[in-house]
Design an enzyme around this catalytic site. Structure first.
Site, PDB file in Angstrom:
ATOM      1  N   CYS A 124       0.089   5.340  -5.952  1.00 39.27           N
ATOM      2  CA  CYS A 124       0.694   6.214  -4.945  1.00 39.27           C
ATOM      3  C   CYS A 124       2.180   6.353  -5.270  1.00 39.27           C
ATOM      4  CB  CYS A 124       0.513   5.621  -3.550  1.00 39.27           C
ATOM      5  SG  CYS A 124       1.330   4.014  -3.358  1.00 39.27           S
ATOM      6  N   HIS A 135       6.405  -4.013  -0.654  1.00 39.39           N
ATOM      7  CA  HIS A 135       5.831  -4.348   0.653  1.00 39.39           C
ATOM      8  C   HIS A 135       6.884  -4.514   1.746  1.00 39.39           C
ATOM      9  CE1 HIS A 135       3.244  -6.000  -2.600  1.00 39.39           C
ATOM     10  NE2 HIS A 135       2.335  -5.337  -1.932  1.00 39.39           N
ATOM     11  N   CYS A 186       8.577   0.496  -0.080  1.00 43.81           N
ATOM     12  CA  CYS A 186       8.059   1.861   0.013  1.00 43.81           C
ATOM     13  C   CYS A 186       8.733   2.569   1.187  1.00 43.81           C
ATOM     14  CB  CYS A 186       6.549   1.838   0.213  1.00 43.81           C
ATOM     15  SG  CYS A 186       5.859   3.470   0.555  1.00 43.81           S
ATOM     16  N   GLU A 238       3.645  -7.273   3.737  1.00 45.59           N
ATOM     17  CA  GLU A 238       4.136  -6.127   4.519  1.00 45.59           C
ATOM     18  C   GLU A 238       4.249  -6.491   5.998  1.00 45.59           C
ATOM     19  OE1 GLU A 238       2.878  -1.705   6.027  1.00 45.59           O
ATOM     20  OE2 GLU A 238       2.089  -2.320   4.073  1.00 45.59           O
ATOM     21  N   THR A 245       0.687  -0.264   6.779  1.00 42.49           N
ATOM     22  CA  THR A 245       0.397   1.064   6.216  1.00 42.49           C
ATOM     23  C   THR A 245      -0.909   1.128   5.424  1.00 42.49           C
ATOM     24  OG1 THR A 245       1.640   0.575   4.187  1.00 42.49           O
ATOM     25  CG2 THR A 245       2.859   1.607   6.015  1.00 42.49           C
ATOM     26  N   CYS A 296      -0.452   5.029   5.691  1.00 40.42           N
ATOM     27  CA  CYS A 296       0.186   6.000   4.807  1.00 40.42           C
ATOM     28  C   CYS A 296      -0.807   7.024   4.261  1.00 40.42           C
ATOM     29  CB  CYS A 296       0.925   5.288   3.683  1.00 40.42           C
ATOM     30  SG  CYS A 296      -0.127   4.715   2.349  1.00 40.42           S
ATOM     31  N   SER A 300      -4.810  -7.189  -2.844  1.00 41.83           N
ATOM     32  CA  SER A 300      -4.380  -5.833  -2.493  1.00 41.83           C
ATOM     33  C   SER A 300      -5.110  -5.373  -1.237  1.00 41.83           C
ATOM     34  CB  SER A 300      -4.681  -4.870  -3.650  1.00 41.83           C
ATOM     35  OG  SER A 300      -4.608  -3.531  -3.225  1.00 41.83           O
ATOM     36  N   SER A 301      -4.359  -5.222  -0.150  1.00 38.00           N
ATOM     37  CA  SER A 301      -4.962  -4.844   1.131  1.00 38.00           C
ATOM     38  C   SER A 301      -5.661  -3.496   1.037  1.00 38.00           C
ATOM     39  CB  SER A 301      -3.876  -4.790   2.219  1.00 38.00           C
ATOM     40  OG  SER A 301      -4.418  -4.312   3.435  1.00 38.00           O
ATOM     41  N   SER A 322      -2.294   0.427  -6.144  1.00 36.29           N
ATOM     42  CA  SER A 322      -1.437  -0.267  -7.108  1.00 36.29           C
ATOM     43  C   SER A 322      -2.138  -0.499  -8.447  1.00 36.29           C
ATOM     44  CB  SER A 322      -0.950  -1.602  -6.515  1.00 36.29           C
ATOM     45  OG  SER A 322      -2.001  -2.308  -5.907  1.00 36.29           O
TER      46      SER A 322
END
Length: 316
Positions: A17, A79, A101, A131, A170, A200, A228-229, A273
């Protein structure tokens, strides 16, 4: 030897992203400007392949600012970090660059605005995720209450039920978050939410693409890191959309081929990511075992770009 036929459905959008792209660029530009080593507090993004690549170029990844020397630049991960971290870096007169971000920064600003208006915050997020820690760390202790599920809403004890606002991490599941928001609004009718949702665009788009692919496939592979969420949410979204087998893989070497025995259609996507080179690696692994036809399932076109901080655009 005749290879069995297989159709690979590639979800789009997938992979990097704008926020991840910017964060990686920040580390690369910092290394170009100041030379190695450049320190990075926490993994810049949650992907081992990306982190190892930057480490090879001279980035040093640490968990706390205490692990950084005063005389080398430090970068804060995509994050976000608690407010105390840049304050401490400034106190130590360190060169520091914030790779948070911009969409996470927007959530930080929302929280600060509501706090100034006398509202206590409810954050929908995952406990312990960087985050979530960074966002909760924007306000004093006790000013942000965390909920992870709709069931958690019943256990909230706000200071004043009539003076609440909510924000979200997000990278959450759009559908799961909608259920938690509904529970919050039912229990606290006066609660204030964001003008536009905090989840997001990239998370939303990748989940929508998986939903579009799910009815076509026997199995789903999500390329992404176990921490990675947004990648883990893609696996959950695939299962919820009716895909009986959904697996998170970091690289082609992680694919469980026995579990895919006899299948004829596979969906492939990548978390925000995960670089496209890892998608290509997975496709090549399938081509070695199957007669592959690749079809794209595109649900959105992303054109967003974020500028790097001015400090990196100025000459050394």
């Amino acid at each position: 030897m005749t290879l069995p036929p297989l159709t690979l459905y590639l979800a789009a959008p997938r992979g990097f992203c704008a926020g991840v792209d910017r964060a990686i660029k920040i580390v690369e530009m910092a290394l170009e400007k100041w030379g190695a080593p450049v320190f990075v507090r926490h993994e810049i993004v949650h992907n081992k392949f990306v982190v190892d690549g930057l480490r090879a170029k001279g980035a040093v990844f640490v968990e706390e600012l205490d692990d950084c020397p005063d005389d080398r630049p430090v970068i804060f991960s995509a994050h976000g970090v608690p407010k105390a971290v840049p304050a401490e870096a400034a106190r130590r007169m360190m060169i520091h660059v914030d790779a948070t971000c911009p969409l996470v920064t927007k959530v930080h600003s929302e929280a600060a605005r509501h706090h100034e208006a006398g509202l206590q915050m409810v954050m929908i997020g995952h406990a312990g995720h960087p985050e979530t820690l960074g966002t909760m760390g924007q306000l004093p202790d006790g000013e942000v209450l965390l909920v992870e599920t709709a069931e958690d809403v019943a256990g909230l004890s706000p200071r004043d039920p009539g003076k609440l606002a909510f924000i979200t991490q997000t990278t959450l599941s759009v559908d799961d978050t909608a259920g938690i928001v509904a529970a919050l609004k039912q229990r606290f009718p006066a609660i204030i939410g964001p003008a536009r949702e905090d989840i997001c665009y990239a998370t939303t788009n990748r989940q929508a693409a998986v939903k579009a692919v799910a009815p076509k496939i026997d199995a789903l592979l999500v390329i992404g890191a176990p921490n990675s969420s947004n990648s883990k949410r893609l696996v959950e979204v695939g299962r919820a959309a009716g895909c009986a087998y959904a697996q998170l893989v970091q690289r082609a070497g992680d694919i469980d081929w026995r579990a895919l025995d006899g299948i004829r259609t596979v969906g492939v996507t990548a978390g925000a990511s995960a670089p496209e080179v890892l998608v290509d690696e997975v496709i090549d692994a399938f081509r070695a075992r199957f007669d592959v036809t690749v079809e794209m399932v595109e649900t959105a076109i992303e054109t967003i770009e974020f500028k790097v901080p001015r400090l990196l655009r100025e000459p050394a």
